[in-house]
Motif scaffolding. Structure first.
Motif, mmCIF file in Angstrom:
data_model
loop_
_atom_site.group_PDB
_atom_site.id
_atom_site.type_symbol
_atom_site.label_atom_id
_atom_site.label_comp_id
_atom_site.label_asym_id
_atom_site.label_seq_id
_atom_site.Cartn_x
_atom_site.Cartn_y
_atom_site.Cartn_z
ATOM 1 N N UNK A 1 -8.115 -0.593 6.729
ATOM 2 C CA UNK A 1 -8.992 -1.397 5.855
ATOM 3 C C UNK A 1 -7.820 -2.187 4.965
ATOM 4 N N UNK A 2 -6.466 -1.865 5.287
ATOM 5 C CA UNK A 2 -5.585 -2.501 4.302
ATOM 6 C C UNK A 2 -4.512 -3.285 5.287
ATOM 7 N N UNK A 3 -4.410 -4.291 4.907
ATOM 8 C CA UNK A 3 -3.290 -5.221 5.827
ATOM 9 C C UNK A 3 -1.996 -5.298 5.001
ATOM 10 N N UNK A 4 -0.738 -5.106 5.587
ATOM 11 C CA UNK A 4 0.436 -5.425 5.010
ATOM 12 C C UNK A 4 1.481 -5.905 5.709
ATOM 13 N N UNK A 5 2.290 -6.629 5.227
ATOM 14 C CA UNK A 5 3.327 -7.275 6.277
ATOM 15 C C UNK A 5 4.246 -7.952 5.371
ATOM 16 N N UNK A 6 5.699 -7.899 5.268
ATOM 17 C CA UNK A 6 6.578 -8.373 4.445
ATOM 18 C C UNK A 6 7.811 -9.166 5.146
ATOM 19 N N UNK A 7 8.294 -9.969 4.766
ATOM 20 C CA UNK A 7 9.450 -10.786 5.254
ATOM 21 C C UNK A 7 10.491 -11.108 4.206
ATOM 22 N N UNK A 8 11.739 -10.936 4.643
ATOM 23 C CA UNK A 8 12.864 -11.137 3.579
ATOM 24 C C UNK A 8 13.165 -12.402 3.706
ATOM 25 N N UNK A 9 13.419 -12.876 2.461
ATOM 26 C CA UNK A 9 13.610 -14.701 2.361
ATOM 27 C C UNK A 9 15.095 -14.876 2.055
ATOM 28 N N UNK A 10 15.406 -16.064 2.190
ATOM 29 C CA UNK A 10 16.890 -16.308 2.032
ATOM 30 C C UNK A 10 16.958 -17.033 0.880
ATOM 31 N N UNK B 1 -7.062 -6.428 1.230
ATOM 32 C CA UNK B 1 -7.906 -5.557 1.645
ATOM 33 C C UNK B 1 -9.105 -6.070 2.370
ATOM 34 N N UNK B 2 -9.426 -5.273 3.487
ATOM 35 C CA UNK B 2 -10.340 -5.783 4.156
ATOM 36 C C UNK B 2 -11.924 -5.295 3.556
ATOM 37 N N UNK B 3 -12.701 -6.254 3.359
ATOM 38 C CA UNK B 3 -13.917 -5.931 2.621
ATOM 39 C C UNK B 3 -15.187 -6.461 3.386
ATOM 40 N N UNK C 1 -19.309 1.685 3.097
ATOM 41 C CA UNK C 1 -18.264 0.712 3.251
ATOM 42 C C UNK C 1 -17.556 0.469 4.539
ATOM 43 N N UNK C 2 -16.382 0.136 4.414
ATOM 44 C CA UNK C 2 -15.736 -0.129 5.729
ATOM 45 C C UNK C 2 -15.334 1.022 6.356
ATOM 46 N N UNK C 3 -15.100 2.060 5.355
ATOM 47 C CA UNK C 3 -14.562 3.396 5.815
ATOM 48 C C UNK C 3 -15.472 4.103 6.879
ATOM 49 N N UNK C 4 -16.794 3.662 6.787
ATOM 50 C CA UNK C 4 -17.584 4.400 7.623
ATOM 51 C C UNK C 4 -17.468 3.996 9.212
ATOM 52 N N UNK C 5 -16.802 3.076 9.403
ATOM 53 C CA UNK C 5 -16.583 2.678 10.732
ATOM 54 C C UNK C 5 -15.076 3.435 11.409
ATOM 55 N N UNK C 6 -14.389 4.017 10.274
ATOM 56 C CA UNK C 6 -13.464 4.710 10.450
ATOM 57 C C UNK C 6 -13.656 6.367 11.061
ATOM 58 N N UNK C 7 -14.966 6.681 10.508
ATOM 59 C CA UNK C 7 -15.133 8.129 10.641
ATOM 60 C C UNK C 7 -15.036 8.650 12.222
ATOM 61 N N UNK C 8 -15.071 7.634 13.219
ATOM 62 C CA UNK C 8 -15.023 8.026 14.379
ATOM 63 C C UNK C 8 -14.254 9.251 14.770
ATOM 64 N N UNK C 9 -13.197 9.426 14.125
ATOM 65 C CA UNK C 9 -12.147 10.436 14.432
ATOM 66 C C UNK C 9 -12.675 11.907 14.493
ATOM 67 N N UNK C 10 -13.971 12.050 13.691
ATOM 68 C CA UNK C 10 -14.416 13.467 13.551
ATOM 69 C C UNK C 10 -15.066 13.856 14.761
ATOM 70 N N UNK C 11 -15.244 12.992 15.822
ATOM 71 C CA UNK C 11 -15.996 13.543 16.991
ATOM 72 C C UNK C 11 -14.862 13.499 18.063
ATOM 73 N N UNK C 12 -15.039 14.701 18.865
ATOM 74 C CA UNK C 12 -13.965 15.092 19.842
ATOM 75 C C UNK C 12 -14.016 13.804 20.991
ATOM 76 N N UNK C 13 -15.262 13.112 21.391
ATOM 77 C CA UNK C 13 -15.323 12.167 22.286
ATOM 78 C C UNK C 13 -14.639 10.966 21.811
ATOM 79 N N UNK C 14 -14.751 10.560 20.918
ATOM 80 C CA UNK C 14 -14.136 9.666 20.202
ATOM 81 C C UNK C 14 -12.534 9.692 20.217
ATOM 82 N N UNK C 15 -12.133 10.931 19.573
ATOM 83 C CA UNK C 15 -10.959 11.202 19.689
ATOM 84 C C UNK C 15 -10.228 10.900 21.056
ATOM 85 N N UNK C 16 -11.000 11.220 22.255
ATOM 86 C CA UNK C 16 -10.603 11.229 23.499
ATOM 87 C C UNK C 16 -10.468 9.899 23.877
ATOM 88 N N UNK C 17 -11.522 9.162 23.397
ATOM 89 C CA UNK C 17 -11.300 7.304 23.658
ATOM 90 C C UNK C 17 -10.085 6.940 22.975
#
Lengths: 133, 149
Positions: free
Chosen positions: A87-96, A68-70, B1-17
């Protein structure tokens, strides 16, 4: 036009629902995977993930990398521009089979994860002496 | 927190971007009109920018850097971030995936004109560079007292 209809529908959803949907965006970390005679190394870019927020595990035969990105930021901040929208990273690899999953070691530094997966002893290369007759 | 930067989608112009960026991704080329310093999606390093009433904050997602190889300069409202990332691959290694960025990079951003280039600070933590630029005093909102007669 399908696109415009979808756009209108999206606008009708509440801001809370939108925020929830945005949070589900999964970031896929860029990785390098290398192999040498003794094992494999996976290097993953996960900026903003501290060692405490990293979840690295072996699930059945899969190496699962999650985190998680914080980032500390003021609560009243308004966004101006964003390349990173999850804000969440995920990736998986199958092992041998020949990999020794009990001996996996990992290190997290400056947002870069390094995972070392050694091969089981029996699978490491053995040099075969050629006898001169 | 970080989600604040994700709120961009609410604005039509940002949606366009965002749509523009997605189209950029699909067609792999620039659209007829784009920001002069805009970059295609996936360019290293990724950047998020936000503002408060007091400052503008830039978050640069540049993991695995040496801070002495990182150069941040601000001239007026133009911020540039330069650096280098080198990964040495052992000679006896087989490379299966090589997705991570390598080499020199430079990213230039124009910040709002209200920033004060004398008051900047930059910190690097968990692979994220945070640049905080204060806004000029005259650009900050002032409370106007209402006098009672």
């Amino acid at each position: 036009m399908a696109e415009s209809k979808e756009l209108t529908q999206k606008q009708e959803t509440t801001p809370e629902a939108q925020a929830g949907a945005a949070r589900e965006v999964v970031l896929v970390p860029a990785v390098d995977v290398l192999e040498d005679p003794d094992g494999l190394t996976v290097i993953a870019d996960m900026p903003g993930v501290s060692a405490e927020r990293l979840d690295l595990r072996v699930e059945q035969d899969q190496l699962v990398i999650e985190g998680d990105l914080s980032i500390e930021m003021p609560a009243e901040m308004q966004p101006l521009y964003a390349d990173v929208r999850g804000s969440h990273y995920r990736r998986a690899f199958s092992l041998s089979q020949e990999l020794d999953t009990d001996a996996i070691a990992a290190e997290m530094k400056n947002g870069v994860l390094r995972v070392r997966i050694p091969k089981k002893e029996a699978h490491r290369p053995k040099r075969i002496e050629v006898q001169v007759a | 927190m970080f989600e604040r930067l994700l709120g961009l989608d609410t604005d039509l112009w940002d949606r366009f971007a965002q749509m523009q960026r997605e189209l950029d991704e699909i067609f792999g080329r620039a659209l007829p009109s784009a920001a002069i310093r805009g970059v295609p999606a996936g360019t290293f390093p990724a950047v998020n920018v936000g503002e408060t009433t007091d400052d503008v904050r830039v978050y640069v997602f540049a993991p695995g850097l040496d801070t002495d190889k990182l150069e941040v300069t601000l001239e007026g409202n133009v911020l540039s971030i330069e650096g280098e990332r080198q990964e040495s691959v052992p000679d006896n290694a087989t490379v299966y995936r090589n997705e991570r960025f390598q080499g020199r990079f430079r990213r230039v951003l124009s910040l709002p004109e209200t920033v004060d280039d004398e008051r900047v600070n930059a910190t690097y933590k968990d692979g994220v560079l945070q640049v905080v630029v204060a806004k000029k005093a005259e650009a900050q909102p002032r409370r106007i007292e209402v006098k009672a007669h």
